[in-house]
Design a protein around this motif. Structure first.
Motif, PDB file in Angstrom:
ATOM      1  N   ARG A  57     -20.297 -19.348 -20.455  1.00 15.54           N
ATOM      2  CA  ARG A  57     -21.412 -19.303 -19.504  1.00 15.54           C
ATOM      3  C   ARG A  57     -21.152 -20.241 -18.325  1.00 15.54           C
ATOM      4  N   LEU A  58     -20.618 -21.414 -18.606  1.00 16.76           N
ATOM      5  CA  LEU A  58     -20.300 -22.357 -17.537  1.00 16.76           C
ATOM      6  C   LEU A  58     -19.182 -21.815 -16.654  1.00 16.76           C
ATOM      7  N   ASP A  59     -18.151 -21.229 -17.294  1.00 16.57           N
ATOM      8  CA  ASP A  59     -17.068 -20.622 -16.522  1.00 16.57           C
ATOM      9  C   ASP A  59     -17.595 -19.506 -15.635  1.00 16.57           C
ATOM     10  N   PHE A  60     -18.488 -18.699 -16.174  1.00 18.05           N
ATOM     11  CA  PHE A  60     -19.051 -17.581 -15.414  1.00 18.05           C
ATOM     12  C   PHE A  60     -19.853 -18.105 -14.221  1.00 18.05           C
ATOM     13  N   THR A  61     -20.640 -19.144 -14.434  1.00 13.28           N
ATOM     14  CA  THR A  61     -21.420 -19.747 -13.344  1.00 13.28           C
ATOM     15  C   THR A  61     -20.494 -20.290 -12.269  1.00 13.28           C
ATOM     16  N   ASP A  62     -19.433 -20.976 -12.687  1.00  9.38           N
ATOM     17  CA  ASP A  62     -18.454 -21.499 -11.725  1.00  9.38           C
ATOM     18  C   ASP A  62     -17.796 -20.355 -10.957  1.00  9.38           C
ATOM     19  N   MET A  63     -17.486 -19.269 -11.672  1.00 12.29           N
ATOM     20  CA  MET A  63     -16.850 -18.137 -11.009  1.00 12.29           C
ATOM     21  C   MET A  63     -17.792 -17.502  -9.986  1.00 12.29           C
ATOM     22  N   LEU A  64     -19.068 -17.394 -10.317  1.00 17.64           N
ATOM     23  CA  LEU A  64     -20.026 -16.821  -9.365  1.00 17.64           C
ATOM     24  C   LEU A  64     -20.117 -17.670  -8.094  1.00 17.64           C
ATOM     25  N   LYS A  65     -20.106 -18.974  -8.273  1.00 24.10           N
ATOM     26  CA  LYS A  65     -20.128 -19.864  -7.100  1.00 24.10           C
ATOM     27  C   LYS A  65     -18.871 -19.673  -6.254  1.00 24.10           C
ATOM     28  N   ALA A  66     -17.729 -19.607  -6.944  1.00 20.51           N
ATOM     29  CA  ALA A  66     -16.464 -19.424  -6.230  1.00 20.51           C
ATOM     30  C   ALA A  66     -16.426 -18.061  -5.543  1.00 20.51           C
ATOM     31  N   LEU A  67     -16.936 -17.025  -6.206  1.00 21.72           N
ATOM     32  CA  LEU A  67     -16.983 -15.690  -5.587  1.00 21.72           C
ATOM     33  C   LEU A  67     -17.791 -15.719  -4.292  1.00 21.72           C
ATOM     34  N   GLY A  68     -18.871 -16.491  -4.286  1.00 20.58           N
ATOM     35  CA  GLY A  68     -19.708 -16.605  -3.097  1.00 20.58           C
ATOM     36  C   GLY A  68     -18.988 -17.231  -1.915  1.00 20.58           C
ATOM     37  N   LYS A  69     -17.909 -17.947  -2.173  1.00 21.27           N
ATOM     38  CA  LYS A  69     -17.151 -18.600  -1.107  1.00 21.27           C
ATOM     39  C   LYS A  69     -16.035 -17.711  -0.544  1.00 21.27           C
ATOM     40  N   LEU A  70     -15.801 -16.569  -1.189  1.00 24.04           N
ATOM     41  CA  LEU A  70     -14.759 -15.655  -0.711  1.00 24.04           C
ATOM     42  C   LEU A  70     -15.273 -14.854   0.479  1.00 24.04           C
ATOM     43  N   PRO A  71     -14.372 -14.449   1.385  1.00 26.60           N
ATOM     44  CA  PRO A  71     -14.778 -13.526   2.448  1.00 26.60           C
ATOM     45  C   PRO A  71     -15.297 -12.225   1.818  1.00 26.60           C
ATOM     46  N   VAL A  72     -16.249 -11.590   2.457  1.00 28.71           N
ATOM     47  CA  VAL A  72     -16.901 -10.395   1.917  1.00 28.71           C
ATOM     48  C   VAL A  72     -15.898  -9.302   1.558  1.00 28.71           C
ATOM     49  N   ASP A  73     -14.909  -9.062   2.406  1.00 30.95           N
ATOM     50  CA  ASP A  73     -13.968  -7.977   2.131  1.00 30.95           C
ATOM     51  C   ASP A  73     -13.135  -8.245   0.871  1.00 30.95           C
ATOM     52  N   GLN A  74     -12.765  -9.515   0.646  1.00 33.94           N
ATOM     53  CA  GLN A  74     -12.005  -9.862  -0.555  1.00 33.94           C
ATOM     54  C   GLN A  74     -12.887  -9.770  -1.805  1.00 33.94           C
ATOM     55  N   ARG A  75     -14.098 -10.299  -1.695  1.00 34.39           N
ATOM     56  CA  ARG A  75     -15.028 -10.266  -2.830  1.00 34.39           C
ATOM     57  C   ARG A  75     -15.334  -8.819  -3.226  1.00 34.39           C
ATOM     58  N   GLU A  76     -15.578  -7.985  -2.232  1.00 35.52           N
ATOM     59  CA  GLU A  76     -15.887  -6.574  -2.452  1.00 35.52           C
ATOM     60  C   GLU A  76     -14.735  -5.872  -3.188  1.00 35.52           C
ATOM     61  N   ALA A  77     -13.518  -6.055  -2.720  1.00 33.96           N
ATOM     62  CA  ALA A  77     -12.357  -5.415  -3.336  1.00 33.96           C
ATOM     63  C   ALA A  77     -12.155  -5.909  -4.765  1.00 33.96           C
ATOM     64  N   LEU A  78     -12.251  -7.211  -4.957  1.00 37.64           N
ATOM     65  CA  LEU A  78     -12.064  -7.797  -6.282  1.00 37.64           C
ATOM     66  C   LEU A  78     -13.106  -7.281  -7.268  1.00 37.64           C
ATOM     67  N   LEU A  79     -14.350  -7.249  -6.866  1.00 35.93           N
ATOM     68  CA  LEU A  79     -15.408  -6.790  -7.766  1.00 35.93           C
ATOM     69  C   LEU A  79     -15.296  -5.308  -8.089  1.00 35.93           C
ATOM     70  N   LEU A  80     -14.933  -4.507  -7.113  1.00 33.14           N
ATOM     71  CA  LEU A  80     -14.797  -3.073  -7.368  1.00 33.14           C
ATOM     72  C   LEU A  80     -13.707  -2.784  -8.394  1.00 33.14           C
ATOM     73  N   VAL A  81     -12.570  -3.459  -8.256  1.00 33.28           N
ATOM     74  CA  VAL A  81     -11.445  -3.189  -9.146  1.00 33.28           C
ATOM     75  C   VAL A  81     -11.570  -3.955 -10.464  1.00 33.28           C
ATOM     76  N   SER A  82     -11.838  -5.251 -10.414  1.00 29.40           N
ATOM     77  CA  SER A  82     -11.830  -6.070 -11.630  1.00 29.40           C
ATOM     78  C   SER A  82     -13.119  -5.976 -12.431  1.00 29.40           C
ATOM     79  N   ALA A  83     -14.257  -6.073 -11.777  1.00 35.54           N
ATOM     80  CA  ALA A  83     -15.518  -6.063 -12.511  1.00 35.54           C
ATOM     81  C   ALA A  83     -15.995  -4.647 -12.819  1.00 35.54           C
ATOM     82  N   GLU A  84     -15.862  -3.744 -11.850  1.00 38.97           N
ATOM     83  CA  GLU A  84     -16.331  -2.372 -12.056  1.00 38.97           C
ATOM     84  C   GLU A  84     -15.281  -1.470 -12.687  1.00 38.97           C
TER      85      GLU A  84
END
Length: 173
Positions: free
Chosen positions: A89-116
């Motif tokens: 849970r702590l790792d996930f929270t840290d990852m969400l914070k780090a994801l928020g710091k990524l540029p939108v285009d990188q975050r979008e691509a990463l989430l589409l492929v890795s999370a979805e």
């Protein structure tokens, strides 16, 4: 007490069906009897008192045994072991914070492929770009996430499936 030992042993064998277990029961009953000798009421039967202690110990062990599984090699425990979830849970929270710091285009691509779990082709189509650009964005996003989360090596990731997936699943060739 000493005179009661043969009778206690015979009773314990008849209860447990095992000489070794019977000896343990007798020893436990005698130990409890000595420890709680102040609770013995003079004028009553010492043997009956010790029989009661032995019988109660036996019944307690039987009840406890119903809840326990014998597993000398640990193979059963290994199958049912569960990692504690607070670290994940702590790792996930840290990852969400780090994801928020990524540029939108990188975050979008990463989430589409890795999370979805979408293919590079589908992610490229959704983002209106080509596969090479998606792979590049995902690679940069993963590297930046690892940097933001201060991951030096695979060992730092622990067992959390979600963090591993975000950083390494579908890694670019």
């Amino acid at each position: 007490m000493l005179a009661a030992i043969p009778h206690l042993r015979a009773f314990a064998i008849s209860l447990s069906g095992s000489v070794d277990r019977a000896d343990d029961l007798v020893q436990g009953a005698l130990l409890k009897g000595l420890t709680h000798l102040d609770k013995f009421q003079p004028g009553t039967s010492m043997q009956a008192w010790l029989f009661t202690i032995l019988r109660n110990d036996f019944l307690t062990q039987v009840r406890r045994g119903k809840r326990e599984v014998e597993d000398p090699e640990g193979s059963w425990a290994e199958k049912v072991a569960v990692m504690p979830d607070q670290g994940a849970r702590l790792d996930f929270t840290d990852m969400l914070k780090a994801l928020g710091k990524l540029p939108v285009d990188q975050r979008e691509a990463l989430l589409l492929v890795s999370a979805e779990g979408l293919s590079y082709e589908d992610a490229a189509r959704i983002c209106g770009t080509n596969i090479g650009t998606i792979k590049s964005r995902i690679n940069r996003a993963r590297n930046r996430l690892a940097e933001l989360m201060k991951f030096d090596a695979d060992d730092d990731l622990g067992p959390d499936r979600l963090v591993r997936a975000a950083l390494f699943m579908h890694a670019s060739p």
